[in-house]
Design an enzyme around this catalytic site. Structure first.
Site, mmCIF file in Angstrom:
data_model
loop_
_atom_site.group_PDB
_atom_site.id
_atom_site.type_symbol
_atom_site.label_atom_id
_atom_site.label_comp_id
_atom_site.label_asym_id
_atom_site.label_seq_id
_atom_site.Cartn_x
_atom_site.Cartn_y
_atom_site.Cartn_z
ATOM 1 N N ASP A 115 -8.764 -5.457 -5.918
ATOM 2 C CA ASP A 115 -8.418 -4.405 -4.958
ATOM 3 C C ASP A 115 -9.231 -3.161 -5.303
ATOM 4 O O ASP A 115 -8.992 -2.507 -6.323
ATOM 5 C CB ASP A 115 -6.915 -4.112 -5.036
ATOM 6 C CG ASP A 115 -6.428 -3.236 -3.884
ATOM 7 O OD1 ASP A 115 -7.266 -2.533 -3.275
ATOM 8 O OD2 ASP A 115 -5.217 -3.248 -3.610
ATOM 9 N N SER A 117 0.825 -1.197 0.000
ATOM 10 C CA SER A 117 0.000 0.000 0.000
ATOM 11 C C SER A 117 0.863 1.253 0.000
ATOM 12 O O SER A 117 1.666 1.444 -0.911
ATOM 13 C CB SER A 117 -0.965 -0.052 1.188
ATOM 14 O OG SER A 117 -2.041 0.827 1.010
ATOM 15 N N HIS A 150 -7.212 -5.934 -1.190
ATOM 16 C CA HIS A 150 -5.994 -5.264 -0.734
ATOM 17 C C HIS A 150 -5.304 -6.135 0.319
ATOM 18 O O HIS A 150 -5.383 -5.874 1.526
ATOM 19 C CB HIS A 150 -6.389 -3.907 -0.152
ATOM 20 C CG HIS A 150 -5.289 -2.905 -0.069
ATOM 21 N ND1 HIS A 150 -4.533 -2.522 -1.159
ATOM 22 C CD2 HIS A 150 -4.819 -2.186 0.978
ATOM 23 C CE1 HIS A 150 -3.664 -1.606 -0.787
ATOM 24 N NE2 HIS A 150 -3.809 -1.390 0.507
#
Length: 670
Positions: free
Chosen positions: A316, A210, A347
């Site tokens: 995601d 991320s 994610h």
């Protein structure tokens, strides 16, 4: 054109000579300390670094590196904290070692990994726990691990600026320090220097999920010397595209609240001016600004010297799949050495969806690019693709060379909004119309694909007689006439047919966390190498969303500026859909859905437009493996009788839909 992972960048063709010349030194990094006088094996026989160093006795220290910036305006340059753990044995013998580095804003505020681990320190401020397993696994194998607090976070000076110059310089300065080009200090404010060149080879591999992976992308795009590889997991490649999609606002559409979220309490008190500048420079309107240019790493792919191992979830909906796709394509155009894993998850870190294979692969990747071992990983298939929960395939190159943009065209059907998708152009004058309904989204549209509903226009192939694979990015070009001065468009590709998939819309985004733990490296009382196991969380569905794209029609003339529309005027527009790799099985149908606001993914426009599509001037260019011939074979001999009559079929079932919270880039599964 996609190319294989190979050594073609700049002087990489000569690096094998360098590896061979230094093989004796590198081999000593993994030899037990008592075997220093033993005969060293040739480099060709060294396949894997071994856990021969003591993790319990490792050196743990903190260094504050001068970034050269004064982001908080206090009159002195900012220092960022770098917590370091490295094996004692190489240092005692005067040997240098490479570095695995994770630069993050989350070490204090939010935690890392599926269990939300944070950094911890002893009473004297010395690091005790390093989140995740990188330290536990790699330090005994002859690596240092460095965990960097971005400016404004945890124990660092400055202010976080959400992917801007300060964020990137926070990590780049540490790479420079590890190579002797920047100043480090033993304390946050003192003058005693700390030097890394006594123990660091200068070879750095950055990794992170991320926001952390985003920083790795940004630092690689600076071309900094010494950064040998990056492993971005679910990472952003352009912050504009995190908050907007072709002018249309996604989530809160401004990054300043993220700065507030991750800044330390003291940074929150001093960083208001920085947040105001970020807000002013990144308008909700979706207009492109200099601030967005600063936070867009894709144009600087030509500067990347590091190899890149991309990992992304195709479902995601936080850091959406367009981020890896545009970054991957830019790297490919520059001949960057690269590898990719694409999962069915949202994610999620690969440590939590394919743990054993991931640790083994990452180990070999770092051994090759940081220690120089010729273990063959650079000659293996480029791509691993998850086809079904826990079932993977590989591709020598990705997208495969046989993937070719193929034009499919929508046509009218027996009822409004229930059209066809074929290779034939619709006749002049053919249209479909939909009215934006912000209460509905892609899952509602797909579930009602065979019904005439006002919020979407759906176009469907006949049932396929052969499997049909899409691999790469798609585009949908429309000629759209709105009834109001604003309008948003969504385009969705859907595989219509029963399947079992990872339940990416549920908590965990495709994984379930178990109470049992497995251990990946060495532990200390304050830093365990044991983590909760996971399993696939699955759902039986009647359709699967393959790819998505969103846009503001007001950017039709200039992608960097939103303009009011003239009601009743027809506008040409091309929507970009995210890269994907999906096989539509024989017996299933492929659908293209065009609508307005995609609920929970796209903020609605200021009006409620009805949009008319000119079907003769609307088409989809899909990356079909085998191209138009493959589509012709897959639709030959099929009968439309297998398709439900419009308005008679019950709604299809799918996953519950996108999550309705508005996550920070790290999302639910840290």
């Amino acid at each position: 054109m996609p190319i294989r992972v190979r050594r073609t960048r700049r002087a990489r063709t000569s690096c094998r000579t360098l590896v061979a010349a230094t093989a004796v030194l590198l081999t000593s990094l993994v030899a037990p300390s008592g075997a220093a006088q033993a005969t060293v094996r040739p480099a060709a026989q060294v396949r894997e670094s071994q856990p021969v160093h003591s993790y319990a006795d490792a050196i743990r220290e903190s260094v504050w590196v001068d970034t050269g910036l004064d982001g908080d305006g206090d009159g002195r340059t900012d220092r960022v904290a770098a917590d370091i753990v490295r094996p004692r044995e190489p240092a005692a013998a005067g040997r240098k070692i490479p570095v695995v580095m994770d630069a993050s804003p989350y070490y204090s505020c939010c935690g890392r990994g599926n269990e939300g681990q944070r950094k911890t320190y002893d009473a004297d401020g010395n690091p005790v726990q390093f989140p995740l397993y990188y330290d536990n696994f790699f330090v005994p194998r002859g690596y240092a691990f460095v965990a960097v607090d971005l400016a404004g976070t945890n124990r660092s000076d400055g202010c976080d600026d959400v992917g801007g110059r300060s964020d990137i310089q926070s990590a780049k300065a540490v790479v420079d320090w590890l190579n002797g080009r920047a100043r480090g200090y033993t304390t946050r404010t003192g003058g005693e220097r700390a030097r890394a060149t006594t123990w660091s080879t200068g070879a750095v591999g950055m990794i992170g999920k991320s926001w952390d992976g985003t920083i790795a992308n940004g630092v690689a795009a600076t071309g900094v010397e010494g950064l040998k590889t990056i492993v971005p997991i679910g990472a952003i490649s352009s912050w504009y595209d995190y908050f907007h999609s072709q002018g249309a606002p996604l989530y809160n559409a401004n990054p300043s609240w993220l700065s507030e979220y991750v800044n330390s309490p003291e940074a929150q008190a001093r960083c208001g001016a920085v947040q105001d500048r970020v807000t002013a420079g990144t308008p909700y309107s979706g207009d492109w600004t200099r601030a967005w240019t600063e936070r867009n790493y894709v144009p600087d792919a030509s500067r990347v010297k590091a190899s890149v191992f991309v990992v992304h979830g195709q479902q995601d909906l936080n850091v959406r799949a367009n981020h890896f796709g545009q970054w991957w394509d830019a790297l490919a155009a520059q001949g960057v050495e690269r590898k990719i894993w694409l999962s069915q998850t949202g994610h999620v870190d690969p440590f939590d969806f394919r743990r054993a294979d991931w640790v083994r692969t990452l180990h070999r990747w770092f051994d090759h690019y940081l220690l120089g071992y010729d273990n063959g990983i650079d000659r293996e298939p480029m791509a691993d693709i998850e086809r079904a929960p826990d079932r993977w395939s590989t591709d020598r190159v990705w997208p495969p060379r046989a993937a070719s943009p193929t034009t499919l065209r929508p046509g009218t059907g027996a009822a409004p909004g229930v059209g066809t998708l074929t290779a034939s152009r619709a006749p002049a004058g053919a249209t479909e119309t939909f009215t934006d309904d912000p209460a509905l989204g892609e899952t509602d549209w797909a579930a009602q694909i065979d019904r005439s509903t006002p919020a979407k226009a759906g176009f469907v192939t006949v049932p396929l007689t052969r499997d049909l694979r899409l691999s790469g990015p798609s585009t949908v070009t429309v000629r759209a006439t709105p009834t109001t001065t604003t309008a948003h468009l969504s385009a969705v590709l859907v595989d219509l047919g029963p399947d079992t998939i990872r339940d990416y819309a549920a908590a965990g985004e495709g994984i379930a966390t178990l109470p049992e733990r497995t251990c990946w490296g060495a532990s200390t009382p304050g830093d365990s190498a044991c983590f909760k196991e996971t399993r696939s969380r699955t759902a039986d569905v009647g359709y699967t969303v393959v790819s998505r794209g969103w846009a503001d029609l007001g950017t039709w003339a200039d992608p960097g500026e939103q303009r009011p529309l003239t009601p009743g005027r027809a506008y040409p527009f091309t929507l970009k859909l995210a890269s994907a790799d999906h096989v539509v099985p024989a017996g299933h149908r492929l659908a293209l859905i065009i609508g307005g606001t995609d609920k929970d993914l796209l903020d609605p426009p200021s009006t409620t437009p009805t949009v008319t599509l000119d079907l003769a001037r609307t088409d989809a260019r899909l990356p079909l493996v085998g191209g138009s011939e493959a589509f012709a074979r897959a639709t030959a001999g099929s009968s439309s009788a297998a398709r439900p009559a419009p308005g008679t079929a019950p709604p299809l079932s799918g996953v519950a839909g996108p999550r309705t919270d508005r996550p920070i880039p790290e999302g639910a599964a840290r």
